[in-house]
Design a protein around this motif. Structure first.
Motif, PDB file in Angstrom:
ATOM      1  N   GLY A 273       6.627  14.577 -15.557  1.00  0.00           N
ATOM      2  CA  GLY A 273       5.852  14.767 -16.760  1.00  0.00           C
ATOM      3  C   GLY A 273       4.899  15.939 -16.674  1.00  0.00           C
ATOM      4  O   GLY A 273       3.829  15.936 -17.309  1.00  0.00           O
ATOM      5  N   THR A 274       5.254  16.942 -15.879  1.00  0.00           N
ATOM      6  CA  THR A 274       4.414  18.120 -15.706  1.00  0.00           C
ATOM      7  C   THR A 274       5.164  19.344 -16.217  1.00  0.00           C
ATOM      8  O   THR A 274       6.334  19.272 -16.616  1.00  0.00           O
ATOM      9  N   GLY A 275       4.486  20.485 -16.177  1.00  0.00           N
ATOM     10  CA  GLY A 275       5.114  21.716 -16.587  1.00  0.00           C
ATOM     11  C   GLY A 275       6.030  22.270 -15.511  1.00  0.00           C
ATOM     12  O   GLY A 275       6.020  21.837 -14.357  1.00  0.00           O
ATOM     13  N   TYR A 276       6.828  23.266 -15.894  1.00  0.00           N
ATOM     14  CA  TYR A 276       7.774  23.880 -14.968  1.00  0.00           C
ATOM     15  C   TYR A 276       7.049  24.548 -13.805  1.00  0.00           C
ATOM     16  O   TYR A 276       7.521  24.497 -12.662  1.00  0.00           O
ATOM     17  N   GLU A 277       5.891  25.156 -14.082  1.00  0.00           N
ATOM     18  CA  GLU A 277       5.170  25.880 -13.035  1.00  0.00           C
ATOM     19  C   GLU A 277       4.719  24.940 -11.919  1.00  0.00           C
ATOM     20  O   GLU A 277       4.824  25.265 -10.739  1.00  0.00           O
ATOM     21  N   ALA A 278       4.245  23.755 -12.291  1.00  0.00           N
ATOM     22  CA  ALA A 278       3.811  22.789 -11.276  1.00  0.00           C
ATOM     23  C   ALA A 278       4.994  22.329 -10.427  1.00  0.00           C
ATOM     24  O   ALA A 278       4.896  22.196  -9.204  1.00  0.00           O
ATOM     25  N   ALA A 279       6.125  22.076 -11.097  1.00  0.00           N
ATOM     26  CA  ALA A 279       7.315  21.665 -10.343  1.00  0.00           C
ATOM     27  C   ALA A 279       7.808  22.808  -9.465  1.00  0.00           C
ATOM     28  O   ALA A 279       8.295  22.574  -8.342  1.00  0.00           O
ATOM     29  N   TYR A 280       7.690  24.052  -9.975  1.00  0.00           N
ATOM     30  CA  TYR A 280       8.114  25.212  -9.181  1.00  0.00           C
ATOM     31  C   TYR A 280       7.267  25.339  -7.919  1.00  0.00           C
ATOM     32  O   TYR A 280       7.797  25.603  -6.822  1.00  0.00           O
ATOM     33  N   ASN A 281       5.966  25.170  -8.048  1.00  0.00           N
ATOM     34  CA  ASN A 281       5.081  25.248  -6.873  1.00  0.00           C
ATOM     35  C   ASN A 281       5.416  24.147  -5.865  1.00  0.00           C
ATOM     36  O   ASN A 281       5.354  24.362  -4.652  1.00  0.00           O
ATOM     37  N   LYS A 282       5.763  22.988  -6.374  1.00  0.00           N
ATOM     38  CA  LYS A 282       6.170  21.885  -5.488  1.00  0.00           C
ATOM     39  C   LYS A 282       7.449  22.244  -4.751  1.00  0.00           C
ATOM     40  O   LYS A 282       7.582  22.006  -3.536  1.00  0.00           O
ATOM     41  N   ALA A 283       8.398  22.846  -5.475  1.00  0.00           N
ATOM     42  CA  ALA A 283       9.656  23.253  -4.856  1.00  0.00           C
ATOM     43  C   ALA A 283       9.426  24.356  -3.834  1.00  0.00           C
ATOM     44  O   ALA A 283      10.052  24.369  -2.765  1.00  0.00           O
ATOM     45  N   ARG A 284       8.543  25.282  -4.138  1.00  0.00           N
ATOM     46  CA  ARG A 284       8.264  26.364  -3.201  1.00  0.00           C
ATOM     47  C   ARG A 284       7.652  25.837  -1.903  1.00  0.00           C
ATOM     48  O   ARG A 284       7.996  26.294  -0.818  1.00  0.00           O
ATOM     49  N   ALA A 285       6.761  24.858  -2.023  1.00  0.00           N
ATOM     50  CA  ALA A 285       6.171  24.255  -0.822  1.00  0.00           C
ATOM     51  C   ALA A 285       7.249  23.586   0.024  1.00  0.00           C
ATOM     52  O   ALA A 285       7.239  23.672   1.259  1.00  0.00           O
ATOM     53  N   MET A 286       8.218  22.930  -0.632  1.00  0.00           N
ATOM     54  CA  MET A 286       9.324  22.307   0.111  1.00  0.00           C
ATOM     55  C   MET A 286      10.159  23.370   0.813  1.00  0.00           C
ATOM     56  O   MET A 286      10.551  23.198   1.982  1.00  0.00           O
TER      57      MET A 286
END
Length: 863
Positions: A273-286
């Motif tokens: 339920g968040t924006g794409y940018e937040a999910a992108y930052n999460k993916a980048r950390a992974m």
């Protein structure tokens, strides 16, 4: 050919500078010019700073035809490369590259070598056009003018500062060989600092006449020759120093920019339920958590430290069958799949590859090793980290899969352990197919080059983690890794010596051949790489099985293995010296007369030398006695030695079966021994990863029987076809009992499972309940009657046996989840009297619970 490492761990055949080989047939060309005076002076000045290692060390006498013109081609222009090549040719007796070629005016008066690329300018050097080489163009033009002219184009790869030397300084690492086209000053420093570690690799020549005969226009011919040579040099450079990897952040950006990862990020944003940018930052950390940060200087620096480390810990390292890997590595994506027995495995394998001029792989490491400081160092050495389980994390799974696919697509070699973790028993563990499935999917998505799997067997004489393994097998929880525990363990390790280590490279497995066997039309899946092919699971299972069997085929039989096989079969783990000598001699005779495979290696020591070695390393204790000395294990060594026995128990599976048949029988037909062996074979094969069919196992049984007859363990009545062992307690009966012991416990485990099933009846217990009851019954049998090895009641072995019975339909699951069976299982239980004594069968039947309910066991809670 085996390579032996001692002292500085340099192969014996390279421990000293190779003497100049005797020149093959020489028909020196008539030279039209001499080496220029200034180049001769530079050669004299460079002489003390250069020490060249040739590859191959002894080139084939027919590599160059001395009756035809020769032109050497190097990748980059440079005076240092000319001087290095001139000296290498002089040492090998090849024509000098600094004089003109035989062939008249058409070839000019210059040197007989060309470079594919060069930079111009002195201080601010700019790359010149790489569309083609002017030297190649002149050669092609000359060949088109003179139809009789045929020049041999010999590609030569030169690497300054690639091979490590324990006496080198750390500063030299900064000037080691890499992918950058460096300037004159940096190359000068590289030669001064690292010139004594120079590799010159001569490749097979290319006939210019054959290329010109294709009839292409001159410009296209030049471009084709240049393109082929550039691809060749890039392939060799990749194999020697590693692929040209971009910065870690650039690699991560490429992974995150892939279509599959972008879709996964969008799905994650919807779930959170968040924006794409937040999910992108999460993916980048992974992705940053996963990605390696490979550094050539760090790898080279580690080579210095590890050279000291190995010499501090080990008496030596033996390497066998590496030449085949050197043949297949260039041009292929290599996946190293070693057995996993110690944390030392990946350090040792990477080091051995590096000192043998093969780029170390990127290693899939558990995230538990991503410790402070240590994790960063491992990343720069090529480690990339993965979580133990990520099935429930779709985003992480897609990122990790894309990262593996990116590495494969770039030609990066990879290493992982398909067992999932270190073996605590010394046996190969059942393979886990997660990484294999990812590799196959990545191969289908980025099918740029062939992929070859390289199985590796690593055998230790003394294991660093031995005591912790015993604690875990006895029920103690595994201790988690931490920086403090790692430092304390490191200091403790350095106070001990751990004998010899053997690293055997198994037969390579080509992925495309495996896929051809599974489905001849597998290439159709390349058109839809995101879809899971129907044959994928079958391919993963078949590939995993082949890897494990190839590892076992490359096993090494060392002195510690042989002593363990002999002593652990005795009641008090003690034996008379004469008996031990005879038993070791028998084992060695079987191993050499009926070899497990052509990749297997056996210690060259004699039985007496093996016993002396066991005493030297502190494994054996000698007790003097007037009637003959007795040799025994130290108290603290007795249980641990079962680990080293289990490393090689598969080598004597056929011999153990034959010996087992005569523990409770004095006389059996030869055909009956083979027939029963083929019936039991699927279960033994599943546990020990044996590579044969039942028929092939029967053939091995016949060969072993011939050895036993020759050694006097059996007599054979050829007319009636019966074998007969000696009566009573003779030496021959004792030898058979020792050989039978390693497989006897497997049959005891099988009988425990069958006894529980038969006693409870069909449709009574589930597979999970049966596994738990088997584990508890074996544990109790060990406590009451004998001190069995810890793996005797290992759950995984029972799980494998139950799984094999289900696969062969000896048992099956009914609608309620309980196990059903028919009369075949009861008949099989009756046949156990051939192998197991009446007393042992009675003991097993006595302790096995009749039902989970009657025995009061909370089975479900214990699973």
């Amino acid at each position: 050919m085996a390579q032996r490492f001692r002292g500085s761990l340099v192969p014996e055949d390279q421990a000293e500078q190779q003497p100049e080989p005797a020149s093959p047939q020489r028909a020196p060309a008539k030279l039209t010019t001499r080496v220029p005076l200034w180049l001769r002076w530079l050669g004299k000045l460079a002489e003390p700073w250069l020490q060249i290692r040739h590859e191959p060390a002894r080139p084939d006498a027919n590599l160059i035809d001395f009756n035809r013109p020769v032109c050497y081609v190097v990748e980059h222009y440079g005076v240092s490369n000319y001087l290095i090549l001139e000296r290498a040719c002089r040492e090998l007796g090849f024509p000098s590259p600094l004089i003109s070629m035989q062939g008249g005016d058409l070839l000019g008066k210059g040197r007989s070598m060309v470079a594919l690329s060069r930079r111009h300018g002195f201080w601010l050097r700019r790359p010149r056009s790489r569309t083609h080489s002017e030297g190649i163009a002149k050669l092609v033009q000359a060949a088109e003018v003179d139809a009789d002219l045929d020049v041999q184009i010999v590609p030569v790869s030169i690497f300054v500062g690639r091979a490590p030397d324990r006496n080198e300084g750390w500063f030299r690492v900064l000037f080691s060989e890499n992918w950058t086209l460096v300037g004159r000053f940096r190359r000068f420093l590289s030669v001064i600092l690292n010139g004594r570690n120079t590799i010159v690799r001569f490749s097979n020549p290319v006939s210019l006449r054959q290329v010109v005969a294709e009839g292409l226009p001159q410009e296209r011919t030049v471009r084709k020759v240049s393109r082929v040579l550039r691809a060749h040099f890039r392939r060799i450079r990749t194999a020697v120093i590693g692929p040209d990897l971009s910065h870690r952040r650039t690699l991560v950006d490429g992974v995150l920019d892939s279509e599959s990862v972008r879709r996964a990020i969008a799905d994650q944003a919807r779930r959170d339920g968040t924006g794409y940018e937040a999910a992108y930052n999460k993916a980048r950390a992974m992705a940053m958590e996963v990605a390696a940060d490979y550094s050539h200087p760090v790898v080279r620096s580690w080579s210095f430290m590890l050279t000291w480390f190995w010499n501090k810990l080990y008496e030596g390292v033996s390497v066998h069958h590496l030449e085949r890997l050197k043949d297949v590595a260039p041009g292929n994506g290599v996946i190293y799949v070693p057995c996993h027995r110690s944390h030392i495995d990946y350090l040792l394998l990477s080091y051995l590859l590096y000192v043998n001029h093969i780029v170390p792989p990127h290693i899939a490491a558990g995230v538990n090793l991503n410790l402070p400081v240590v994790g960063a160092i491992l990343r720069r050495g090529g480690a990339f980290f993965l979580r133990r389980s990520f099935k429930s994390n779709a985003l992480y799974s897609v990122i990790f899969s894309e990262y593996v696919a990116t590495l494969l697509g770039r030609g990066v070699s990879i290493e992982y352990f398909i067992e999932g973790g270190r073996s605590r028993t010394g046996r190969l563990l059942s393979p886990k197919g997660g990484m294999l499935a990812m590799t196959l999917k990545a191969f289908l998505r980025q099918h740029r080059r062939p992929v070859v799997f390289q199985p590796v067997y690593i055998g230790y004489e003394k294991l660093m983690e031995g005591k912790s393994y015993l604690n875990e097998l006895s029920g103690q929880p595994k201790k988690s890794e931490s920086l403090g525990r790692l430092l304390r363990a490191s200091f403790g390790l350095l106070r001990n010596r751990y004998g010899q280590v053997t690293v055997n490279f198994g037969e390579p497995i080509f992925l495309e051949q495996v896929l051809d066997d599974v489905d001849a039309n597998w290439r159709n899946a390349l058109a839809a790489p995101d879809e899971k092919p129907s044959w994928l699971n079958t391919a993963v299972d078949r590939l995993a099985w082949r890897i494990q069997t190839h590892i076992n085929r490359a096993a090494d039989l060392n002195p510690i293995n042989l002593i363990a096989l002999s002593l652990l079969a005795t009641p008090k783990h003690a034996i008379a010296e004469t008996d031990l000598l005879a038993q070791i001699d028998l084992y060695c005779d079987i191993a050499r007369s009926v070899p497990f495979s052509d990749r297997m290696t056996v210690t060259p020591l004699s039985p007496a030398e093996i016993i002396a070695y066991g005493e030297k390393v502190g494994v054996l204790v000698r007790t003097a006695h007037p009637l003959g000395d007795v040799l025994a294990y130290k108290d603290e060594e007795r249980v641990l030695q079962s680990y080293y026995r289990n490393n090689v128990v598969h080598l004597f599976a056929a011999a153990s079966w034959v010996a087992c048949c005569f523990q409770n029988n004095r006389r059996m037909s030869r055909a009956g021994v083979a027939r029963l062996g083929q019936l039991i074979f699927p279960f033994v094969q599943s546990e020990l990863f044996l590579p044969w069919t039942p028929e092939q196992f029967g053939e091995r049984i016949d060969k072993v029987i011939d050895v036993f007859i020759r050694r006097g363990l059996f007599s054979f009545d050829a007319e009636q076809g019966y074998l007969q062992r000696c009566p009573g307690q003779t030496d021959e009966v004792f030898q058979l009992r020792v050989i039978a012991h390693s497989l006897q416990q497997a049959f005891e485990r099988y009988y425990i499972a069958i006894s529980i099933l038969v006693k409870n009846g069909p449709n009574t217990v589930s597979a999970g309940e049966l596994e738990t009851l088997c584990h508890l019954s074996a544990q109790r049998l060990s406590l009451l009657y004998s001190q069995a090895a810890p793996e005797f009641f290992d759950r995984s072995l029972f799980r494998g046996f139950i799984g094999k019975m289900r696969e062969l339909r000896f048992i099956w699951t009914d609608e309620s989840g309980k196990l059903a069976y028919d009369g075949r299982l009861e008949n099989w239980a009756k046949d156990a009297k051939i192998i197991l004594s009446r007393e042992l069968r009675h003991s097993i039947e006595k302790i096995t619970p009749e039902t989970a309910r009657k025995s009061g066991l909370q089975v479900e809670e214990m699973e």
